[in-house]
Design a protein around this motif. Structure first.
Motif, PDB file in Angstrom:
ATOM      1  N   LYS A  17     -32.794   9.224 -19.316  1.00 19.61           N
ATOM      2  CA  LYS A  17     -31.579   9.255 -20.128  1.00 19.61           C
ATOM      3  C   LYS A  17     -30.523  10.118 -19.463  1.00 19.61           C
ATOM      4  N   GLN A  18     -29.306   9.609 -19.424  1.00 23.07           N
ATOM      5  CA  GLN A  18     -28.209  10.336 -18.800  1.00 23.07           C
ATOM      6  C   GLN A  18     -27.249  10.855 -19.868  1.00 23.07           C
ATOM      7  N   LYS A  19     -26.656  11.984 -19.588  1.00 26.72           N
ATOM      8  CA  LYS A  19     -25.656  12.537 -20.492  1.00 26.72           C
ATOM      9  C   LYS A  19     -24.318  11.867 -20.221  1.00 26.72           C
ATOM     10  N   ALA A  20     -23.799  11.185 -21.236  1.00 28.96           N
ATOM     11  CA  ALA A  20     -22.553  10.437 -21.060  1.00 28.96           C
ATOM     12  C   ALA A  20     -21.353  11.385 -21.092  1.00 28.96           C
ATOM     13  N   VAL A  21     -20.422  11.129 -20.186  1.00 25.39           N
ATOM     14  CA  VAL A  21     -19.176  11.894 -20.132  1.00 25.39           C
ATOM     15  C   VAL A  21     -18.030  10.912 -20.333  1.00 25.39           C
ATOM     16  N   TYR A  22     -17.142  11.201 -21.288  1.00 26.13           N
ATOM     17  CA  TYR A  22     -16.061  10.282 -21.614  1.00 26.13           C
ATOM     18  C   TYR A  22     -14.716  10.908 -21.301  1.00 26.13           C
ATOM     19  N   LEU A 165     -13.240   4.675 -24.992  1.00 25.53           N
ATOM     20  CA  LEU A 165     -12.536   4.520 -26.270  1.00 25.53           C
ATOM     21  C   LEU A 165     -13.478   4.682 -27.457  1.00 25.53           C
ATOM     22  N   LEU A 166     -14.638   4.025 -27.410  1.00 28.86           N
ATOM     23  CA  LEU A 166     -15.552   3.999 -28.556  1.00 28.86           C
ATOM     24  C   LEU A 166     -16.547   5.151 -28.569  1.00 28.86           C
ATOM     25  N   LYS A 167     -16.785   5.769 -27.391  1.00 27.88           N
ATOM     26  CA  LYS A 167     -17.809   6.814 -27.248  1.00 27.88           C
ATOM     27  C   LYS A 167     -19.191   6.285 -27.619  1.00 27.88           C
ATOM     28  N   ARG A 168     -19.390   4.992 -27.443  1.00 30.36           N
ATOM     29  CA  ARG A 168     -20.670   4.337 -27.724  1.00 30.36           C
ATOM     30  C   ARG A 168     -21.046   3.477 -26.519  1.00 30.36           C
ATOM     31  N   PRO A 169     -21.798   4.034 -25.567  1.00 32.40           N
ATOM     32  CA  PRO A 169     -22.051   3.322 -24.318  1.00 32.40           C
ATOM     33  C   PRO A 169     -22.785   2.000 -24.483  1.00 32.40           C
ATOM     34  N   TYR A 170     -23.718   1.914 -25.425  1.00 30.96           N
ATOM     35  CA  TYR A 170     -24.484   0.675 -25.557  1.00 30.96           C
ATOM     36  C   TYR A 170     -23.662  -0.433 -26.212  1.00 30.96           C
TER      37      TYR A 170
END
Length: 252
Positions: A17-22, A165-170
Motif C-alpha cells: 500500500k502506498q501513501k497517496a499524495v494529492y 480532485l476527488l482524493k479517491r484514487p480507486y
C-alpha cells in the motif's frame, strides 16, 4: 478480461500500500481540460476512422495524447516543463519499484504461458524460444507507441487529475479505465472484425477487455506512487506478450 484480473491480483500481491499524495491547487481546471481534450480526441477518432481520413494514428497520438496536452497543462499550471513531467510521473524508477515491476511481468508471463499451454490449440516447449526472441521486438514497438502515448494521457493526466480532485484514487482508477475503454470504441465499431458494425458488441468488448486492463494499469500507477514508467512498461509488456504468443500458436 481473465488475464487482466489476474494481473490486478499480482499487483496487489507484489506492491504494498502506498501513501497517496494529492495536489489540490488547480485540480478543477486540470480535470475540465483533460475531459474536454478527451472528448475532442474521441470525436477526431470517430471522424478519422469512419470516413477513412488519416487523422488519428500511432504517430499522431504523440501529438494529440502527449505533446499538445503537455504544453496546455504547463500553461494552465503556470509551471515549468520539467516540473510538470515529474508531477505526471516521468521520473526515475527507484530500485524497489523496478524489482516489483520485473516480478509482476515475470509472474504475468508465467500465467500466460501456463494458460496457453492448455487445450487443443496450445503452446509447446518448442514454441517458447521463438516467442521470447520476438518479445523484445514487440515490446520496443509497443513502448514507443500505445504504451507511452496512451499511458501519458490516461494515467499521467486524466487519472492523476481526477484523483487530485476527488482524493479517491480507486474511484479515479475506475473512472479513467472506463474512459480508456471507450477510447477504443471507434476501433471496435469500425475496424475489429468480431464487433464491427455492432454498438452493443463493441461496448461489451471494450468495457470488459480494455476497461479492465485499464484498471490494472491504473492500479500499478497508483501503487508505484504515480511513477508513469511503471504503467508504460506494463502496458507495453501486456501487448507485446499477447503478440509474441499469438505468432507461435498453431493456426495463428
Amino acid at each position: 478480461m481473465f488475464f487482466s484480473i489476474i494481473l490486478m491480483v499480482l499487483i496487489f500481491m507484489v506492491f504494498r500500500k502506498q501513501k497517496a499524495v494529492y495536489a489540490g491547487e488547480g485540480a478543477k481546471t486540470e480535470i475540465i481540460f483533460s475531459l474536454s481534450w478527451y472528448l475532442l480526441y474521441f470525436a477526431l477518432a470517430m471522424i478519422s476512422i469512419a470516413y477513412k481520413i488519416n487523422i488519428i494514428n500511432e504517430a499522431a497520438n504523440w501529438l494529440f495524447l502527449v505533446l499538445l496536452p503537455l504544453l496546455i497543462l504547463v500553461w494552465l499550471k503556470r509551471g515549468k516543463f520539467k516540473e510538470t513531467l515529474r508531477e505526471i510521473g516521468l521520473r526515475r524508477i527507484d530500485k524497489k519499484t523496478g524489482i516489483n515491476m520485473c516480478l509482476v511481468c515475470i509472474l504475468y508471463m508465467a500465467v500466460l504461458v501456463f494458460v496457453f499451454s492448455l487445450g487443443d490449440n496450445k503452446l509447446v516447449m518448442a514454441d517458447l524460444p521463438k516467442m521470447f526472441i520476438r518479445l523484445p521486438v514487440f515490446f520496443g514497438v509497443m513502448f514507443l507507441t500505445a504504451g507511452f502515448t496512451e499511458e501519458f494521457f490516461f494515467r499521467g493526466i486524466v487519472q492523476r487529475c481526477v484523483a487530485n480532485l476527488l482524493k479517491r484514487p480507486y474511484i479515479a482508477i475506475v473512472f479513467t479505465s472506463v474512459l480508456f475503454g471507450l477510447y477504443h470504441f471507434p476501433f471496435a465499431y469500425y475496424l475489429w472484425g468480431q464487433t464491427a458494425g455492432s454498438v452493443v458488441d463493441s461496448l461489451k468488448a471494450i468495457l470488459t477487455e480494455q476497461a479492465v486492463t485499464g484498471c490494472a494499469l491504473g492500479l500499478i500507477y497508483h501503487k508505484s506512487n504515480k511513477n508513469l514508467w511503471s504503467s508504460i512498461i506494463l502496458h507495453a509488456f501486456i501487448n507485446a506478450s499477447i503478440m509474441a504468443i499469438g505468432t507461435v500458436l498453431p493456426g495463428a
